[in-house]
Design a protein around this motif. Structure first.
Motif, PDB file in Angstrom:
ATOM      1  N   PHE A 144      -7.043 -14.152 116.034  1.00 36.03           N
ATOM      2  CA  PHE A 144      -6.360 -12.866 115.884  1.00 36.03           C
ATOM      3  C   PHE A 144      -4.980 -13.053 115.244  1.00 36.03           C
ATOM      4  O   PHE A 144      -4.506 -12.163 114.527  1.00 36.03           O
ATOM      5  CB  PHE A 144      -6.260 -12.151 117.232  1.00 36.03           C
ATOM      6  CG  PHE A 144      -7.607 -11.802 117.826  1.00 36.03           C
ATOM      7  CD1 PHE A 144      -8.658 -11.392 117.007  1.00 36.03           C
ATOM      8  CD2 PHE A 144      -7.844 -11.896 119.191  1.00 36.03           C
ATOM      9  CE1 PHE A 144      -9.915 -11.073 117.538  1.00 36.03           C
ATOM     10  CE2 PHE A 144      -9.087 -11.583 119.736  1.00 36.03           C
ATOM     11  CZ  PHE A 144     -10.125 -11.175 118.905  1.00 36.03           C
ATOM     12  N   ASN A 145      -4.342 -14.207 115.485  1.00 40.40           N
ATOM     13  CA  ASN A 145      -3.090 -14.514 114.783  1.00 40.40           C
ATOM     14  C   ASN A 145      -3.326 -14.554 113.275  1.00 40.40           C
ATOM     15  O   ASN A 145      -2.512 -14.074 112.484  1.00 40.40           O
ATOM     16  CB  ASN A 145      -2.522 -15.869 115.244  1.00 40.40           C
ATOM     17  CG  ASN A 145      -1.996 -15.821 116.669  1.00 40.40           C
ATOM     18  OD1 ASN A 145      -1.785 -14.752 117.224  1.00 40.40           O
ATOM     19  ND2 ASN A 145      -1.792 -16.987 117.264  1.00 40.40           N
ATOM     20  N   LYS A 146      -4.461 -15.130 112.893  1.00 47.61           N
ATOM     21  CA  LYS A 146      -4.856 -15.199 111.475  1.00 47.61           C
ATOM     22  C   LYS A 146      -5.049 -13.784 110.909  1.00 47.61           C
ATOM     23  O   LYS A 146      -4.530 -13.456 109.835  1.00 47.61           O
ATOM     24  CB  LYS A 146      -6.142 -16.021 111.334  1.00 47.61           C
ATOM     25  CG  LYS A 146      -6.856 -15.892 109.981  1.00 47.61           C
ATOM     26  CD  LYS A 146      -8.153 -16.710 109.994  1.00 47.61           C
ATOM     27  CE  LYS A 146      -9.224 -16.127 109.089  1.00 47.61           C
ATOM     28  NZ  LYS A 146      -8.894 -16.120 107.665  1.00 47.61           N
ATOM     29  N   ILE A 147      -5.784 -12.957 111.653  1.00 51.18           N
ATOM     30  CA  ILE A 147      -6.036 -11.581 111.213  1.00 51.18           C
ATOM     31  C   ILE A 147      -4.710 -10.821 111.068  1.00 51.18           C
ATOM     32  O   ILE A 147      -4.480 -10.112 110.075  1.00 51.18           O
ATOM     33  CB  ILE A 147      -6.976 -10.853 112.206  1.00 51.18           C
ATOM     34  CG1 ILE A 147      -8.382 -11.495 112.177  1.00 51.18           C
ATOM     35  CG2 ILE A 147      -7.063  -9.360 111.900  1.00 51.18           C
ATOM     36  CD1 ILE A 147      -9.114 -11.402 110.857  1.00 51.18           C
ATOM     37  N   ASN A 148      -3.822 -10.981 112.040  1.00 49.98           N
ATOM     38  CA  ASN A 148      -2.515 -10.301 111.989  1.00 49.98           C
ATOM     39  C   ASN A 148      -1.683 -10.770 110.800  1.00 49.98           C
ATOM     40  O   ASN A 148      -1.029  -9.976 110.126  1.00 49.98           O
ATOM     41  CB  ASN A 148      -1.745 -10.521 113.293  1.00 49.98           C
ATOM     42  CG  ASN A 148      -2.347  -9.747 114.451  1.00 49.98           C
ATOM     43  OD1 ASN A 148      -3.135  -8.823 114.255  1.00 49.98           O
ATOM     44  ND2 ASN A 148      -1.989 -10.113 115.679  1.00 49.98           N
ATOM     45  N   ALA A 149      -1.725 -12.085 110.540  1.00 44.71           N
ATOM     46  CA  ALA A 149      -0.966 -12.648 109.413  1.00 44.71           C
ATOM     47  C   ALA A 149      -1.477 -12.111 108.075  1.00 44.71           C
ATOM     48  O   ALA A 149      -0.728 -12.024 107.096  1.00 44.71           O
ATOM     49  CB  ALA A 149      -1.054 -14.176 109.441  1.00 44.71           C
ATOM     50  N   GLU A 150      -2.753 -11.737 108.063  1.00 40.16           N
ATOM     51  CA  GLU A 150      -3.367 -11.215 106.835  1.00 40.16           C
ATOM     52  C   GLU A 150      -3.280  -9.697 106.740  1.00 40.16           C
ATOM     53  O   GLU A 150      -3.911  -9.084 105.884  1.00 40.16           O
ATOM     54  CB  GLU A 150      -4.822 -11.688 106.760  1.00 40.16           C
ATOM     55  CG  GLU A 150      -4.949 -13.207 106.560  1.00 40.16           C
ATOM     56  CD  GLU A 150      -6.364 -13.732 106.775  1.00 40.16           C
ATOM     57  OE1 GLU A 150      -7.249 -12.928 107.184  1.00 40.16           O
ATOM     58  OE2 GLU A 150      -6.588 -14.931 106.556  1.00 40.16           O
TER      59      GLU A 150
END
Length: 409
Positions: free
Chosen positions: A66-72
Motif C-alpha cells: 500500500f506504501n507503493k500504491i500511495n507513492a504512485e
C-alpha cells in the motif's frame, strides 16, 4: 435596461449550470465511514505475536504494497490508510481489535485478517454491523456463505477442497494406504480433516488408522508424532501452522519415520517452514500451490516475478523473498487494489462487497499460470484451483494438472 436583464439572466443560467454540475459531481461520489476524497481507511488484524506469528509478515507485506500504491498516487487519487493490529492469534483479542477498528478508528472495512478461529470470533459482529470482512486470510470452507454471511469473503482455495485433492491422489496411487493425521484442534484443523474424510469416502474409516490433535498453546508436538509413528501408518497428513509444521518435519527425521508426507498448503513456505526444518528432512513432501514459488528458477524471466522483485527491492527490502507468506500478502493486496479501483467514487461498504463479488477471470502476477480469481453473488470463493507439488532439493516441483477443488465437485 434590457441589456442588464439579459446579462443577469445569463449569469443566473451560468450559476444554475454550475450548481447542477456540482450536484452531479456530488451525486457521483458516495462514501461510507472510512472513505473521503483523499483517503481510504482499511483495518487489518494479524498475529504479530503468539503461536502463528510466522504469518505476521503478511500484514507487513501488505503495508509495504500500500506504501507503493500511495507513492504512485493512490487509488483514484485516494491514499490508503492501513491500520493493522496484533491479536496474537487469540480470538478474544481479535474481537477487541475488530471493535476498535470499526467503532473507534472507523475503518471502511477489515481486510485479510488472519486465522480461522480469530475470523470465526468476529464473523457475526462484522455481518451485524454490515462492515465487509474481506478476503480473510484463512481457507475455511465456511467463508463462502453469501446467503448467511453476505459481508464475509475468503480468498485462497478452501481447506476441504485441498484435502479432497490429496485424497484423490492417495486413492489413485496408494489404494491400501494406512493414514495418520496430525491436526490443530480448532475449526481450521477440523476443516482439513473433514475434507480428507469426504474425499476418501467409504474408504476413510479403514484407511485412517490414527489421529492426533494438538493445541496452539503446546510448546511442541513431538509426542504426537511419536504416537502417530507407533500406529504403523505409511501416509502422514500434516495439518499444522508453520511453527508446528517445522517441528513435525524435524521430528519425523529424528525418529526415522518415513511415510509419504502430505503438508497443508498454508505451511508450505520454504522460508518459514522448510528452511527451519532442514532441506534434508523435507525431501519428497507433497503439498499444493496456487502461488508461484519464488525459489523456482522457471519463473526467473517471468513478468509477474520481476514485478514482485522490483516491489521487494524498492518497498520491502527486509522481506524474506523465499517466504511464501510474502508472495501471499503481495498478491492479495493486488486483489484488493483491483476491487477498490473498480469501486470508482462509490466507496460504500455495499459497493465494495458488490465489486468483490464481480471478479471475472482476474490474473495476478503471483498466481500460477491458469489460476484465475473468479467470484459472483453466489460464489464467495475467489480462488478454487490448485496444483500438486513435491519438495525436491531446495525447491518445490510442480506436477500434474491444475485441479479445480470445488467442494461440490
Amino acid at each position: 435596461m434590457p441589456a442588464i436583464l439579459l446579462r443577469l439572466g445569463a449569469i443566473s443560467a451560468a450559476l444554475a449550470i454550475t450548481a447542477l454540475s456540482s450536484t452531479n459531481a456530488l451525486a457521483q461520489k458516495k462514501y461510507d465511514v472510512g472513505a473521503t476524497d483523499t483517503e481510504i481507511k482499511i483495518g487489518n488484524i494479524m498475529p504479530y505475536s503468539g503461536p502463528a506469528s510466522a504469518y505476521g509478515v503478511i500484514g507487513k507485506t501488505e503495508q509495504a504494497y500500500f506504501n507503493k500504491i500511495n507513492a504512485e498516487g493512490g487509488i483514484n487519487g485516494r491514499k490508503i490508510n492501513f491500520i493493522s493490529y496484533d491479536d496474537g492469534y487469540s480470538p478474544p483479542k481479535t474481537v477487541e481489535q475488530a471493535r476498535k477498528l470499526v467503532e473507534s478508528d472507523e475503518v471502511l472495512f477489515i481486510f485479510n485478517s488472519l486465522g480461522t478461529p480469530p475470523n470465526s470470533a468476529i464473523q457475526k459482529y462484522m455481518n451485524a454491523k454490515k462492515v465487509p470482512q474481506l478476503f480473510v486470510a484463512t481457507g475455511a470452507t465456511k467463508w463462502n456463505d453469501p446467503q448467511n454471511f453476505p459481508w464475509t469473503m475468503g480468498w485462497q482455495p478452501n481447506y476441504q477442497s485441498e484435502s479432497r485433492i490429496y485424497a484423490k491422489y492417495i486413492l489413485k496411487n496408494l489404494p491400501n494406504a494406512k493414514i495418520a493425521i496430525l491436526y490443530q484442534n480448532d475449526d481450521y484443523g477440523k476443516d482439513y480433516v473433514k475434507g480428507l474424510k469426504d474425499g476418501l469416502g467409504a474408504k476413510a474409516a479403514s484407511m485412517i488408522i490414527a489421529e492426533e490433535s494438538y493445541e496452539t498453546t503446546e510448546p511442541t508436538i513431538d509426542s504426537h508424532v511419536v504416537t502417530l509413528k507407533s500406529s504403523g501408518a505409511d501416509v502422514f497428513y500434516n495439518v499444522t501452522t508453520p511453527k508446528f509444521a517445522a517441528q513435525a518435519i524435524k521430528k519425523l527425521a529424528e525418529v526415522e519415520w518415513k511415510p509419504l508426507h502430505f503438508l497443508n498448503n498454508v505451511s508450505a513456505s520454504i522460508g518459514s517452514v522448510i528452511q527451519p526444518a532442514g532441506f534434508d528432512a523435507s525431501q519428497n513432501i507433497i503439498s499444493s500451490a496456487y502461488l508461484k514459488d519464488t525459489s523456482d528458477p522457471q519463473w526467473k524471466n517471468d513478468a509477474g516475478m520481476k514485478a514482485f522483485d522490483e516491489f521487494l527491492t524498492k518497498y520491502f527490502p527486509e522481506g524474506n523473498r523465499v517466504d511464501a507468506s510474502v508472495m501471499y500478502g503481495y498478491t492479495v493486496a493486488q486483489g484488493l487494489v483491483y476491487v477498490l479501483k473498480n469501486c470508482g467514487d462509490n466507496l460504500t461498504r455495499e459497493n465494495i462487497m458488490k465489486q468483490a463479488a464481480s471478479i471475472n477471470g482476474l490474473e495476478l502476477g503471483g498466481l500460477l499460470p491458469g489460476i484465475k480469481v473468479q467470484t459472483s453473488a453466489t460464489d464467495f470463493a475467489p480462488i478454487s484451483q490448485l496444483q500438486l507439488e513435491k519438495f525436491k532439493g531446495q525447491k518445490w516441483d510442480l506436477f500434474g494438472d491444475i485441479i479445480s477443488g470445488d467442494v461440490g465437485g
